[in-house]
Scaffold this motif. Structure first.
Motif, short mmCIF file in Angstrom:
data_model
loop_
_atom_site.label_atom_id
_atom_site.label_comp_id
_atom_site.label_asym_id
_atom_site.label_seq_id
_atom_site.Cartn_x
_atom_site.Cartn_y
_atom_site.Cartn_z
N GLN A 164 0.83 -1.19 0.00
CA GLN A 164 0.00 0.00 0.00
C GLN A 164 0.87 1.25 0.00
O GLN A 164 0.59 2.22 -0.67
CB GLN A 164 -0.84 0.01 1.29
CG GLN A 164 -2.32 -0.08 1.06
CD GLN A 164 -3.04 -0.04 2.39
OE1 GLN A 164 -2.90 -0.96 3.20
NE2 GLN A 164 -3.80 1.00 2.61
N MET A 184 -9.64 6.39 2.79
CA MET A 184 -10.45 6.32 1.57
C MET A 184 -11.71 7.11 1.90
O MET A 184 -12.49 6.71 2.77
CB MET A 184 -10.74 4.85 1.28
CG MET A 184 -11.96 4.59 0.46
SD MET A 184 -11.65 4.75 -1.30
CE MET A 184 -13.33 4.76 -1.91
N CYS A 227 -11.61 9.15 -8.40
CA CYS A 227 -10.97 7.91 -7.89
C CYS A 227 -9.54 7.82 -8.41
O CYS A 227 -8.62 7.43 -7.68
CB CYS A 227 -11.71 6.66 -8.37
SG CYS A 227 -13.49 6.72 -8.17
N CYS A 230 -6.36 9.27 -6.60
CA CYS A 230 -5.62 8.52 -5.58
C CYS A 230 -5.16 7.15 -6.09
O CYS A 230 -4.04 6.74 -5.83
CB CYS A 230 -6.48 8.31 -4.34
SG CYS A 230 -6.74 9.83 -3.41
N HIS A 231 -6.08 6.45 -6.78
CA HIS A 231 -5.73 5.08 -7.18
C HIS A 231 -4.97 5.05 -8.50
O HIS A 231 -4.55 3.98 -8.94
CB HIS A 231 -7.00 4.22 -7.28
CG HIS A 231 -7.63 3.95 -5.94
ND1 HIS A 231 -7.18 2.97 -5.09
CD2 HIS A 231 -8.65 4.57 -5.29
CE1 HIS A 231 -7.90 2.98 -3.98
NE2 HIS A 231 -8.80 3.94 -4.07
N LEU A 252 -7.97 -5.77 0.64
CA LEU A 252 -7.83 -5.41 2.05
C LEU A 252 -9.16 -5.64 2.77
O LEU A 252 -9.20 -6.05 3.91
CB LEU A 252 -7.42 -3.93 2.13
CG LEU A 252 -6.91 -3.37 3.44
CD1 LEU A 252 -5.76 -4.20 4.00
CD2 LEU A 252 -6.45 -1.93 3.24
N TYR A 253 -10.25 -5.35 2.05
CA TYR A 253 -11.58 -5.46 2.70
C TYR A 253 -12.46 -6.54 2.09
O TYR A 253 -13.34 -7.04 2.75
CB TYR A 253 -12.30 -4.11 2.63
CG TYR A 253 -11.58 -3.08 3.45
CD1 TYR A 253 -11.63 -3.10 4.83
CD2 TYR A 253 -10.78 -2.12 2.82
CE1 TYR A 253 -10.92 -2.18 5.58
CE2 TYR A 253 -10.07 -1.20 3.57
CZ TYR A 253 -10.15 -1.23 4.95
OH TYR A 253 -9.45 -0.33 5.69
C1 HEC Z 1 -8.19 10.51 -1.22
C2 HEC Z 1 -7.73 9.33 -1.92
C3 HEC Z 1 -8.76 8.33 -2.42
C4 HEC Z 1 -9.81 8.53 -3.27
C5 HEC Z 1 -10.28 9.83 -3.89
C6 HEC Z 1 -10.40 7.23 -3.48
N1 HEC Z 1 -9.75 6.27 -2.77
FE1 HEC Z 1 -10.22 4.32 -2.69
N2 HEC Z 1 -8.84 4.06 -1.26
C7 HEC Z 1 -7.96 5.01 -0.83
C8 HEC Z 1 -7.16 4.48 0.24
C9 HEC Z 1 -6.06 5.20 1.02
C10 HEC Z 1 -7.61 3.16 0.45
C11 HEC Z 1 -7.13 2.17 1.49
C12 HEC Z 1 -7.87 2.44 2.74
C13 HEC Z 1 -7.24 1.79 3.91
O1 HEC Z 1 -6.02 1.88 4.07
O2 HEC Z 1 -7.97 1.18 4.68
C14 HEC Z 1 -8.66 2.93 -0.54
C15 HEC Z 1 -9.34 1.71 -0.66
C16 HEC Z 1 -10.22 1.45 -1.71
C17 HEC Z 1 -10.82 0.17 -1.95
C18 HEC Z 1 -10.61 -1.10 -1.11
C19 HEC Z 1 -9.63 -2.02 -1.76
C20 HEC Z 1 -9.42 -3.32 -1.03
O3 HEC Z 1 -8.38 -3.91 -1.25
O4 HEC Z 1 -10.32 -3.75 -0.27
C21 HEC Z 1 -11.61 0.30 -3.05
C22 HEC Z 1 -12.44 -0.78 -3.71
C23 HEC Z 1 -11.50 1.67 -3.47
N3 HEC Z 1 -10.65 2.34 -2.64
C24 HEC Z 1 -12.15 2.21 -4.57
C25 HEC Z 1 -12.24 3.58 -4.81
C26 HEC Z 1 -13.13 4.17 -5.75
C27 HEC Z 1 -14.06 3.41 -6.66
C28 HEC Z 1 -12.97 5.51 -5.66
C29 HEC Z 1 -13.73 6.61 -6.37
C30 HEC Z 1 -15.12 6.69 -6.02
C31 HEC Z 1 -11.94 5.76 -4.66
N4 HEC Z 1 -11.53 4.55 -4.17
C32 HEC Z 1 -11.48 6.98 -4.29
C33 HEC Z 1 -7.81 6.30 -1.28
C34 HEC Z 1 -8.73 6.91 -2.09
#
Ligand code: HEC
Ligand code: HEC
Length: 301
Positions: A164, A184, A227, A230-231, A252-253
């Motif tokens: 991560q 997130m 999304c 960050c991703h 992770l989840y």
């Molecule tokens: C500000 C940054 C940010 C944004 C914007 C963001 N994410 Fe995330 N996302 C993260 C982070 C950091 C994590 C890990 C969270 C943790 O450490 O528990 C995460 C975790 C996730 C996961 C879980 C993955 C797993 O392995 O279980 C998913 C699915 C996900 N994001 C999808 C999205 C989607 C779809 C969007 C847009 C709607 C989005 N994220 C927007 C930062 C972001």
């Protein structure tokens, strides 16, 4: 140092202790003055003629009790027993702990000095260094990351090569030293339909069954609602913010549509505690080497 808010409690404790001890002494004395053998009975009779005598305890037994009373008084003088009084020996639990810790640190210092001189990669390949790291890991890290370091829901697997926050030696040291907070943000404002599209798109990235119409719509949304900020546009994650790679099969989840919808709707916040202050630089160094050895497959079982 005493934790009493005022002198009242200090004296309350002192009096309570002294009065109790002295009362025990007085009780013993009043019990030993009855002359033995007078033949007084308590008046209880069993089985027609079995009577109970009211004789004092044997002298040697009484003396054992007196000795405990005297011992308590001496103890009160020597050790911190009476309110905030420190005792003439100056003993304290903190002091004893500090002394024992200093002694243990002195014994392990040469070992940690040697480890500190070793480069992390070299230490991760050193059998003895990894063994030491494993012992530390099992004490401080296992509760969250599991005995085999393979993690569980919400706690990342440290034994794979998926990171991560990054798997470079310095990054792992940074993670363990200062901790990490993965955030997130919640996206409930997007509405249930768009979130479902996004969840289908995320599933499709890992080759899981998904609705193809939703996947197309979800891909567009992924880039337009942020999304990808960050991703990453390719959804392969970004170490700088701890955003996981969404294209692999590591979760992770969880990968079910329901779990992904929950992640996107409610968001997720996750914290790795900081260890530098508590464990010190040397132990963090050895732990980082252990984590590195897991990723390379050397230490994993
Ligand atoms: C500000 C940054 C940010 C944004 C914007 C963001 N994410 Fe995330 N996302 C993260 C982070 C950091 C994590 C890990 C969270 C943790 O450490 O528990 C995460 C975790 C996730 C996961 C879980 C993955 C797993 O392995 O279980 C998913 C699915 C996900 N994001 C999808 C999205 C989607 C779809 C969007 C847009 C709607 C989005 N994220 C927007 C930062 C972001
Ligand atoms: C209280 C639970 C807890 C304990 C104890 C704990 N961790 Fe963590 N750790 C986490 C969580 C939660 C994360 C994920 C943080 C995030 O989502 O950003 C994490 C993340 C990590 C990461 C980053 C993984 C990656 O993919 O980038 C490393 C490395 C790590 N921990 C090592 C350790 C070590 C070594 C110890 C023992 C000194 C330890 N952890 C103790 C909860 C814990």
């Amino acid at each position: 140092m005493s934790d009493f808010v005022n002198q009242f409690w200090n004296w309350y404790v002192i009096l309570l202790v002294l009065v109790s001890i002295i009362a025990c002494g007085v009780l013993l004395w009043t019990q030993s003055v009855t002359t033995p053998g007078k033949g007084d009975t308590t008046g209880h009779v069993w089985d027609e003629n079995l009577e109970e005598y009211n004789n004092p305890l044997p002298k040697w037994w009484m003396w054992l009790f007196y000795i405990t009373v005297i011992f308590s008084l001496v103890y009160c003088v020597l050790y911190p027993t009476l309110g905030s009084y420190q005792g003439v020996l100056g003993w304290s639990s903190d002091g004893q702990w500090a002394k024992e810790k200093a002694k243990a640190d002195e014994q392990t210092k040469p070992l940690y000095d040697k480890y500190m001189k070793m480069d992390l990669k070299a230490l991760a390949a050193d059998k003895e260094g990894v063994e030491t790291g494993k012992r530390l890991y099992l004490t401080y890290c296992m509760q969250c990351h599991g005995a085999d370091a393979r993690g569980s829901k919400g706690f990342p697997n440290l034994a794979d090569n998926d990171w991560q926050w990054g798997g470079e030696p310095e990054t792992i040291v940074e993670t363990i030293s200062n901790g990490r907070m993965g955030v997130m943000p919640p996206h409930a404002q997007l509405g249930a339909e768009t979130i479902k599209d996004l969840a289908n798109y995320v599933r499709s990235l890992s080759g899981l069954p998904a609705d193809s119409v939703r996947v197309t719509k979800g891909q567009e949304a992924f880039n337009s609602v942020g999304c990808s900020g960050c991703h990453g546009p390719d959804a392969k994650g970004m170490h700088a913010v701890g955003a996981p790679n969404l294209t692999d099969k590591i979760w992770l989840y969880g990968s079910s549509e329901g779990t992904i919808i929950e992640t996107i709707t409610k968001g997720r916040t996750n914290q790795m505690p900081a260890w530098k202050e508590f464990l010190g630089e040397e132990k963090v160094h050895v732990l980082a080497a252990y984590v590195l050895s897991l990723g390379s497959g050397a230490g994993s079982q």
